[in-house]
Write an enzyme that holds these catalytic residues in place. Structure first.
Site, short mmCIF file in Angstrom:
data_model
loop_
_atom_site.label_atom_id
_atom_site.label_comp_id
_atom_site.label_asym_id
_atom_site.label_seq_id
_atom_site.Cartn_x
_atom_site.Cartn_y
_atom_site.Cartn_z
N ARG A 33 0.85 -1.22 0.00
CA ARG A 33 0.00 0.00 0.00
C ARG A 33 0.88 1.25 0.00
O ARG A 33 0.58 2.23 -0.67
CB ARG A 33 -0.92 0.02 1.22
CG ARG A 33 -1.67 -1.27 1.48
CD ARG A 33 -2.93 -1.44 0.65
NE ARG A 33 -3.61 -2.67 0.99
CZ ARG A 33 -3.56 -3.80 0.27
NH1 ARG A 33 -2.87 -3.86 -0.85
NH2 ARG A 33 -4.21 -4.89 0.66
N GLU A 178 -13.60 -15.35 9.39
CA GLU A 178 -13.48 -14.82 8.03
C GLU A 178 -13.05 -15.88 7.02
O GLU A 178 -11.85 -16.10 6.82
CB GLU A 178 -12.48 -13.65 8.02
CG GLU A 178 -12.35 -13.02 6.63
CD GLU A 178 -11.38 -11.85 6.55
OE1 GLU A 178 -10.71 -11.54 7.57
OE2 GLU A 178 -11.27 -11.26 5.48
N LYS A 220 -17.37 -12.69 8.85
CA LYS A 220 -16.83 -11.74 7.86
C LYS A 220 -16.67 -12.46 6.52
O LYS A 220 -15.63 -13.06 6.23
CB LYS A 220 -15.48 -11.19 8.36
CG LYS A 220 -14.81 -10.24 7.38
CD LYS A 220 -13.73 -9.41 8.05
CE LYS A 220 -12.93 -8.62 7.06
NZ LYS A 220 -12.11 -7.58 7.68
P1 13P Z 1 -10.29 -5.81 2.45
O1 13P Z 1 -11.56 -5.05 2.78
O2 13P Z 1 -9.25 -4.94 1.84
O3 13P Z 1 -10.58 -7.07 1.70
O4 13P Z 1 -9.67 -6.25 3.84
C1 13P Z 1 -10.48 -6.77 4.80
C2 13P Z 1 -9.74 -7.74 5.61
O5 13P Z 1 -9.61 -7.59 6.79
C3 13P Z 1 -9.16 -8.91 4.94
O6 13P Z 1 -8.79 -9.85 5.88
#
Ligand code: 13P
Length: 341
Positions: A33, A178, A220
């Site tokens: 980034r 997630e 998530k």
């Molecule tokens: P992004 O929204 O950039 O996909 O990142 C979210 C995240 O925490 C990925 O693990």
């Protein structure tokens, strides 16, 4: 485990149009980034950048329920010596921590990954709780390609997510679960839908086996989108309808909230999709954001590593936080973006 406390935190993370700031990029990921904005990846720059977001008080108070931190940040102090965790807490937001230790190749499954970091996780969670973390994150990565995902990759990653979630709850920390199906390939939307349904079903099966209390987790997931290289873009409504359909099929109503990742969508796409889902309404869980790139790309660009750009970066962060907050309430409109521009 105190389920009442866990449920309170999970509800607070996803309620009232607030969402989560995923600021937990590893040192390697934040380098990518920073490279894009011509900024050197030093500890001070990482601190200055994250501090500017956490000190955007209005955004943090009104729109950001929690912040996912990387290990370095949870121990880091602001320029004036205040722990960054205290700045987050003072804004009424909840500190959280990424606890997975990245991915490794899954043996005998070419091109597939398993998330690692379960060894010693119980001890690390105790230290993070003492440092102020009330929730954690573990990301499983499922790629779509020729012959993948395999059953082994789905099963191993769902199992690891459940082991992690159970350890979190034992430490009174809310697990963000997630399972991310990547949008990098050339697959169509139906394939994303099929694979997402598969990993979610397997994940909830493993959560059940591991005796994880669903009232004390936040899911998530990815949204149902065509692969970036498919050449077949989908409408906002098609993404919203497919995503809600999959979630209704796979996620029990006991889960208090779902906070999406942005996964490489543009800022405005991520906002529009979330808004369209909340406009469908009548859902058993809160639907909000836990965005990394879709919240931070604009402030990163505005900042570009220069102290004189901090105010502009904070305005950019405020704007994205507010747009996503409105989307979490189903009250966003596309012309709100233009007015601010
Ligand atoms: P992004 O929204 O950039 O996909 O990142 C979210 C995240 O925490 C990925 O693990």
């Amino acid at each position: 485990m105190n389920l009442r406390d866990l449920n309170k935190v999970a509800v607070a993370m996803t309620a009232n149009g607030k969402g989560i700031l995923a600021a937990d990029e590893s040192t390697g990921t934040i380098k990518k980034r920073f490279d894009a904005i011509g900024t050197e990846n030093t500890e001070d720059n990482r601190r200055d950048y994250r501090e500017l977001m956490f000190r955007t008080t209005e955004a943090m108070k009104n729109h950001i329920s929690g912040v996912i931190l990387y290990d370095e940040t949870i121990w880091q102090k602001a320029k004036d010596g205040t722990p960054l965790v205290d700045i987050i807490k003072a804004a009424g937001s909840i500190p959280g921590i990424k606890v997975d230790e990245g991915t490794k190749p899954l043996p005998e499954c070419p091109g597939e990954l398993i998330t690692v970091g379960l060894d010693k996780l119980a001890d690390r969670l105790t230290k993070y709780y003492d440092a102020g973390a009330r929730f954690a994150k573990w990301r499983a990565v499922i790629d779509i390609g020729k012959g993948i995902p395999s059953h082994n990759a789905i099963h191993a990653n769902a199992h690891a997510l459940a082991r992690y979630a159970a350890l979190c709850q034992a430490a009174n920390i809310v697990p963000i679960v997630e399972p991310e199906v990547l949008m990098d390939g050339d697959h169509d939307m139906a394939t994303c839908e099929r694979v997402t349904k598969w990993i979610l079903t397997e994940t909830f099966q493993e959560l059940f086996i591991a005796k994880v209390a669903l009232e004390g987790i936040v899911l998530k997931p990815n949204m149902i989108v065509p692969g970036k290289k498919s050449g077949k873009p989908a409408s906002v409504d098609a993404v919203a309808e497919a995503t809600v359909r999959v979630l209704k099929n796979c996620v029990p109503g006991a889960v208090p909230g779902i906070a999406f990742l942005s996964g490489g969508q543009s800022d405005e796409e991520a906002t529009a999709h979330l808004d369209a889902m909340n406009k469908i309404g009548n859902l058993p869980w809160a639907l909000t954001f836990s965005y990394g790139r879709a919240l931070q790309a604009a402030p990163q660009k505005a900042w570009s590593g220069k102290a004189e750009n901090v105010a502009a970066a904070q305005r950019a962060f405020m704007h994205r936080a507010k747009m996503n907050s409105l989307a979490a309430l189903g009250q966003w409109k596309a012309d709100m973006e233009k007015k601010a521009a």
